[in-house]
Design an enzyme around this catalytic site. Structure first.
Site, short mmCIF file in Angstrom:
data_model
loop_
_atom_site.label_atom_id
_atom_site.label_comp_id
_atom_site.label_asym_id
_atom_site.label_seq_id
_atom_site.Cartn_x
_atom_site.Cartn_y
_atom_site.Cartn_z
N SER A 169 180.72 1.15 78.59
CA SER A 169 181.25 0.24 79.80
C SER A 169 180.43 -1.06 80.30
O SER A 169 180.99 -2.15 80.37
CB SER A 169 181.27 1.00 81.01
OG SER A 169 182.24 2.08 80.78
N ASP A 187 185.43 11.10 81.76
CA ASP A 187 185.52 10.88 80.18
C ASP A 187 184.64 12.24 79.63
O ASP A 187 184.99 12.20 78.53
CB ASP A 187 184.83 9.69 79.76
CG ASP A 187 185.68 8.55 80.24
OD1 ASP A 187 186.74 8.52 80.20
OD2 ASP A 187 184.95 7.31 79.98
N LYS A 223 194.78 8.63 79.38
CA LYS A 223 193.57 8.31 78.67
C LYS A 223 194.02 8.00 77.13
O LYS A 223 195.17 7.63 76.93
CB LYS A 223 192.44 9.27 78.80
CG LYS A 223 191.91 9.30 80.24
CD LYS A 223 191.15 7.91 80.42
CE LYS A 223 190.67 7.79 82.11
NZ LYS A 223 190.21 6.50 82.45
N ARG A 278 194.70 14.00 77.84
CA ARG A 278 193.50 14.85 77.73
C ARG A 278 193.64 16.22 78.24
O ARG A 278 192.93 16.98 77.78
CB ARG A 278 192.20 14.23 78.11
CG ARG A 278 191.87 13.06 77.09
CD ARG A 278 190.49 12.42 77.56
NE ARG A 278 190.23 11.58 76.32
CZ ARG A 278 189.26 10.51 76.39
NH1 ARG A 278 188.80 10.15 77.90
NH2 ARG A 278 188.95 9.62 75.68
#
Ligand code: S3P
Length: 446
Positions: A36, A330, A357, A361
């Site tokens: 990020s 995540d 995502k 997921r």
């Protein structure tokens, strides 16, 4: 899509990698630069005035997608000697019209953040991505950017890439974010930097705040008041950035070392921004504080950083939801692996964002861990894992999702027998050295 329909819908990817249960795990490693922060270090310095040296940039494919898109818009980004070091020559807010379609690859962050930049450019651009990214929701950025004055079109009523953007002069807006997404927040903030007047964003929960920190460090005016934030139009000044190690990558080794009975792993220089440390908090709750030590805590480049030492610990199940979810979104696939080795149940709720995502997921994690004998159920907004203390090796599949490939590798290190991960190369999206680091942890103790 139900978990059971996934295996037939997506063909297995290659290459494969076989993993056996590790006899022990040990060593010292550094994970790639935070993904990020890496994206933002390129994008924000590209639209700033002056040159910046970025060090420790992630070499993952996602960050390379951002870099190539910026280069296609006339931004000079050159290697500066040493791995992960680049000089970015800021162009100021005006980029050059790209002569071809911009390719964000697998990277939602590239597509969403760059759309915020494209919205303010007085030219037409097209941005697309791979077959997974082209199925991910884009209306969440298209709507606010249109409200600010950009013209954006996409497939399926402007909700899917490729996106065609004709940008121009924008006006600040006041916007209620429908979901706690740092990508959407950042797209609006980036457009707001080039808009007329103030932009105000109301967040439903806090998400990662790297954009806020970096814009402020570059002289921009961002005000935060609880869940509300405002940003003023500004010309940013380039800043040198040292990118800390990615806690999302460190999470794989944290789970492996905690759940193994014979382990000692030191992960150096990991970023511990409080909006990202949910995985540390939850694993420490699961281990009642054992197994994870944060050493040499320091601040580097405006972000808190530490070395993380991980050793075996007994884990128990936990319930997570609410504000915790954006702090570890995540990491939930690999957290599910840890939950298989915990006593009792682990419940994940309020995590419906997982369904949009790199893969769905919830469905893919449940399906793949079920193949290894996990006692796990999908819920609409999460999953329930009944810890059994063991997994059994099997064939599993990444579904084109880097974090799933790596989570299944960790499951394979801990499972009895042999596990084969199809789509092992997908790890390169965020962690190109993943398989080498895994081998290093196995070798170090031979
Ligand atoms: C990211 C934000 C998160 C995260 C993604 C990277 C970012 O997505 O899942 O891997 O860099 O802003 P959302 O905030 O959109 O959920």
């Amino acid at each position: 899509m139900s978990a059971s329909s996934l295996s037939s819908a997506i063909p297995p990817s290659s290459p494969t990698r076989a993993i056996r249960r590790a006899r022990s795990l040990g060593g010292v490693l550094s994970v790639p630069g935070d993904k990020s922060i890496s994206h933002r270090s390129m994008i924000l310095n590209a639209i700033a005035q002056g040159d910046a040296l970025v060090q420790g940039l992630s070499s993952g494919e996602d960050v390379m997608s951002t870099m190539h898109c910026l280069q296609a818009m006339g931004v000079s980004i050159e290697p500066a000697g040493g791995p992960g070091s680049y000089t970015v020559k800021g162009r100021g807010p005006q980029l050059a019209e790209p002569s071809d379609i911009l390719d964000a690859g697998n990277s939602g962050t590239s597509m969403r953040l760059l759309s915020g930049i494209l919205a303010a450019q007085p030219f037409m651009s097209v941005i697309t991505g791979d077959r997974y990214l082209r199925e991910r929701p884009m209306l969440r950025i298209v709507q606010p950017l249109k409200q600010m004055g950009a013209q954006i079109m996409g497939r399926r009523d402007d909700s899917l890439a490729p996106l065609v953007v004709r940008g121009g002069s924008l006006k600040g807006i006041e916007y209620d974010l429908p979901m706690a997404s740092a990508q959407v927040k950042s797209a609006i903030m980036l457009a707001g930097l080039c808009a007329q007047g103030e932009t105000i964003i109301h967040q439903p929960a806090l998400s990662r705040d790297h954009t806020e920190r970096m814009v402020s460090a570059m002289g921009g005016l961002v005000e935060e008041n609880g869940l509300d934030l405002s940003i003023q139009p500004a010309m940013l000044n380039a800043v040198d950035i040292t990118v800390p190690g990615d806690i999302s990558s460190a999470a794989f080794w944290m789970v492996a070392a905690l759940c193994h009975s014979d382990s000692r792993v030191l992960i150096r220089g990991v970023g511990l921004n409080p909006s990202r440390t949910g995985i540390v908090d939850v694993l420490q709750e699961m281990s009642s504080g054992g197994g994870i030590e944060l050493l040499d805590q320091r601040v580097e480049g405006g972000e808190p950083v530490a070395d993380i030492l991980v050793t075996p610990a007994e884990l128990h199940g936990v319930e997570i939801g609410g504000d915790m979810i954006p702090r570890l979104l995540d990491e939930i696939p690999v957290l599910a692996v840890a939950a298989c080795f915990a006593s009792g149940d682990t419940v994940v709720r309020d995590a419906a964002e997982l369904r949009v995502k790199e893969s769905d997921r919830i469905a893919t994690t449940v399906e793949q861990l079920t193949r290894l004998g996990a006692d796990i159920e999908a819920r609409d907004d999460g999953m329930v894992i009944h810890g059994t203390g063991r997994l059994t090796g099997a064939e599993c599949e990444s579904h084109g999702d880097h974090r799933l490939a790596m989570s299944m590798a960790i499951a394979g290190l801990l499972a009895d027998g042999e596990t084969t991960v199809h789509g092992a190369a997908d790890a390169s999206v965020s962690y190109p050295q993943f398989w080498q680091d895994l081998d290093l942890l196995l070798e170090d103790v031979r």
